[in-house]
Design an enzyme around this catalytic site. Sequence first.
Site, PDB file in Angstrom:
ATOM      1  N   THR A  72     -63.054  18.931  17.486  1.00  0.00           N
ATOM      2  CA  THR A  72     -62.830  17.489  17.628  1.00  0.00           C
ATOM      3  C   THR A  72     -63.131  16.810  16.301  1.00  0.00           C
ATOM      4  O   THR A  72     -62.348  15.973  15.832  1.00  0.00           O
ATOM      5  CB  THR A  72     -63.720  16.921  18.755  1.00  0.00           C
ATOM      6  OG1 THR A  72     -63.338  17.525  19.984  1.00  0.00           O
ATOM      7  CG2 THR A  72     -63.587  15.412  18.865  1.00  0.00           C
ATOM      8  N   ASN A 151     -53.129  23.609  24.774  1.00  0.00           N
ATOM      9  CA  ASN A 151     -54.239  24.133  25.563  1.00  0.00           C
ATOM     10  C   ASN A 151     -53.993  24.096  27.063  1.00  0.00           C
ATOM     11  O   ASN A 151     -54.613  24.832  27.808  1.00  0.00           O
ATOM     12  CB  ASN A 151     -55.518  23.362  25.230  1.00  0.00           C
ATOM     13  CG  ASN A 151     -55.309  21.862  25.211  1.00  0.00           C
ATOM     14  OD1 ASN A 151     -54.456  21.348  24.496  1.00  0.00           O
ATOM     15  ND2 ASN A 151     -56.065  21.157  26.016  1.00  0.00           N
ATOM     16  N   GLN A 179     -56.352  26.883  19.947  1.00  0.00           N
ATOM     17  CA  GLN A 179     -56.006  27.871  20.979  1.00  0.00           C
ATOM     18  C   GLN A 179     -55.400  29.155  20.409  1.00  0.00           C
ATOM     19  O   GLN A 179     -55.171  30.106  21.155  1.00  0.00           O
ATOM     20  CB  GLN A 179     -55.045  27.250  22.009  1.00  0.00           C
ATOM     21  CG  GLN A 179     -55.695  26.154  22.867  1.00  0.00           C
ATOM     22  CD  GLN A 179     -56.757  26.687  23.827  1.00  0.00           C
ATOM     23  OE1 GLN A 179     -56.744  27.859  24.224  1.00  0.00           O
ATOM     24  NE2 GLN A 179     -57.694  25.836  24.214  1.00  0.00           N
ATOM     25  N   SER A 199     -62.048  26.007  16.318  1.00  0.00           N
ATOM     26  CA  SER A 199     -63.273  25.839  17.101  1.00  0.00           C
ATOM     27  C   SER A 199     -63.827  27.205  17.477  1.00  0.00           C
ATOM     28  O   SER A 199     -63.103  28.058  17.968  1.00  0.00           O
ATOM     29  CB  SER A 199     -62.977  25.046  18.379  1.00  0.00           C
ATOM     30  OG  SER A 199     -64.166  24.870  19.112  1.00  0.00           O
ATOM     31  N   ALA A 200     -65.138  27.392  17.286  1.00  0.00           N
ATOM     32  CA  ALA A 200     -65.740  28.707  17.547  1.00  0.00           C
ATOM     33  C   ALA A 200     -65.790  29.054  19.033  1.00  0.00           C
ATOM     34  O   ALA A 200     -65.559  30.202  19.415  1.00  0.00           O
ATOM     35  CB  ALA A 200     -67.154  28.755  16.953  1.00  0.00           C
ATOM     36  N   HIS A 201     -66.094  28.050  19.868  1.00  0.00           N
ATOM     37  CA  HIS A 201     -66.362  28.397  21.277  1.00  0.00           C
ATOM     38  C   HIS A 201     -65.108  28.720  22.081  1.00  0.00           C
ATOM     39  O   HIS A 201     -65.191  29.071  23.255  1.00  0.00           O
ATOM     40  CB  HIS A 201     -67.202  27.306  21.963  1.00  0.00           C
ATOM     41  CG  HIS A 201     -66.466  26.061  22.347  1.00  0.00           C
ATOM     42  ND1 HIS A 201     -66.043  25.823  23.635  1.00  0.00           N
ATOM     43  CD2 HIS A 201     -66.082  24.974  21.629  1.00  0.00           C
ATOM     44  CE1 HIS A 201     -65.452  24.631  23.696  1.00  0.00           C
ATOM     45  NE2 HIS A 201     -65.452  24.101  22.484  1.00  0.00           N
ATOM     46  N   THR A 237     -77.040  18.970   6.366  1.00  0.00           N
ATOM     47  CA  THR A 237     -77.496  20.356   6.259  1.00  0.00           C
ATOM     48  C   THR A 237     -76.675  21.242   7.177  1.00  0.00           C
ATOM     49  O   THR A 237     -76.475  20.910   8.353  1.00  0.00           O
ATOM     50  CB  THR A 237     -78.990  20.427   6.633  1.00  0.00           C
ATOM     51  OG1 THR A 237     -79.690  19.540   5.769  1.00  0.00           O
ATOM     52  CG2 THR A 237     -79.535  21.845   6.491  1.00  0.00           C
ATOM     53  N   CYS A 325     -61.193  18.207  29.639  1.00  0.00           N
ATOM     54  CA  CYS A 325     -61.594  16.891  29.153  1.00  0.00           C
ATOM     55  C   CYS A 325     -61.147  15.791  30.087  1.00  0.00           C
ATOM     56  O   CYS A 325     -61.715  14.724  30.105  1.00  0.00           O
ATOM     57  CB  CYS A 325     -60.987  16.639  27.773  1.00  0.00           C
ATOM     58  SG  CYS A 325     -61.010  18.090  26.760  1.00  0.00           S
TER      59      CYS A 325
END
Length: 388
Positions: A72, A151, A179, A199-201, A237, A325
């Site tokens: 996002t 998606n 995706q 996106s990693a997840h 960071t 979402c």
Amino acid sequence: MKRIYLDYAATTPTHPEVVEAMLPYFGEVFGNPSAIHSFGQEAKAAVEEARNKVADLIGAQAEEIVFTSSATEADNFAVKGVAFANEHKGNHIITSSIEHPAVIETCKFLERRGFLVTYLSVDEYGLVAPDDVKKAITDKTILISVMHANNEVGTIEPVAEIGKFAKEAGIYFHTDAVQTVGHIPVDVNELGVNLLSVSAHKFYGPKGVGALYIRKGTKLASFMHGGGQENRRRASTENVPDIVGLGKAVEISRREMKEEAERLTVLRDKLIAGLQERIDRVHLNGHSVFRLPNNVNISVDFIEGESMLLNLDLEGICVSTGSACSSSSLEPSHVLRAMGCSHERAHGSLRFTLGKWTTEEDIGRVLEVLPKIVARLRAMSPLFKSHV
Ligand SMILES: *Cc1c(COP(=O)(O)O)cnc(C)c1O
């Protein structure tokens, strides 16, 4: 009861190897990557190793990868970043009507700030026509953003073709590849993109970390101001454990992607064929060929997706209607509506997304359970009664 998870497009379980790789970075390797001393340098080395892995996976150079807190954020960064850095050249953006809210809502925000946005329609399979993109280009166009794969319905878009026009016209081109990255081959040069979101997840990495590919030379306004991290592109960071987790997820996907995509395609097609055999008046949403290996999206006439979802959940089978979402709202999916589905068909939709821990038995169980649920719901449906 064994629960069956078929909602991998919403999120995936974090791979045990990913969790294991992350753990030291909550413990002994806790340094701030910006610090000059050895604690800092260890952390920095881990971040740079992950950056190399992400870059390698998509055919980019390490300096072109910026880590973000999510896709996002990457989508917001790409769209607003190009808009605000290139306002002097023009105020027109081209996108599609089936983008993820991270792109659509960002475009709507920009419209309120004086930008003009063209939301391209799609055909009944969810495909954007490259020619429509070409026709929409004006001398004020500064950005084209079209997702790599949708998606909800799993349609894979002709991004490489659009990339050619964009390049010819000298217009920045962004794709949301959430995706596809980690699932099917993605190469920023083949796609011809300047910007690409990850996106990693969505591929067995941790939640809350993503990346934006920024092609060298792309003019992009930052919106996180502060320290000079991430090549001065994004202050704050670095989230070292999550970034390491993303790197590990990339490594695993490189190792397993090809075989896994083949395995899932077989299961996907088995599920589609089985549902069509056992339930009448069921429709496949999305494209039959240009389709993600793990996506099955159907509409069942006369009943609501929500009712099927709740009944499947009682049987331990977890799926989704539309996207996660928007699943708390009663609005039908904007994607199905854009594809020209009627309200009824959009409301009757159900999405199964398969993944690493999906087995043939899981698919068998869905094929055993769902037809019974459909029969029961139809028996109570006034729509169905008036039809028969
Ligand atoms: C999940 C998803 C996103 C959002 O990713 P987050 O990392 O959860 O913010 C964006 N685009 C698409 C296509 C997605 O599927």
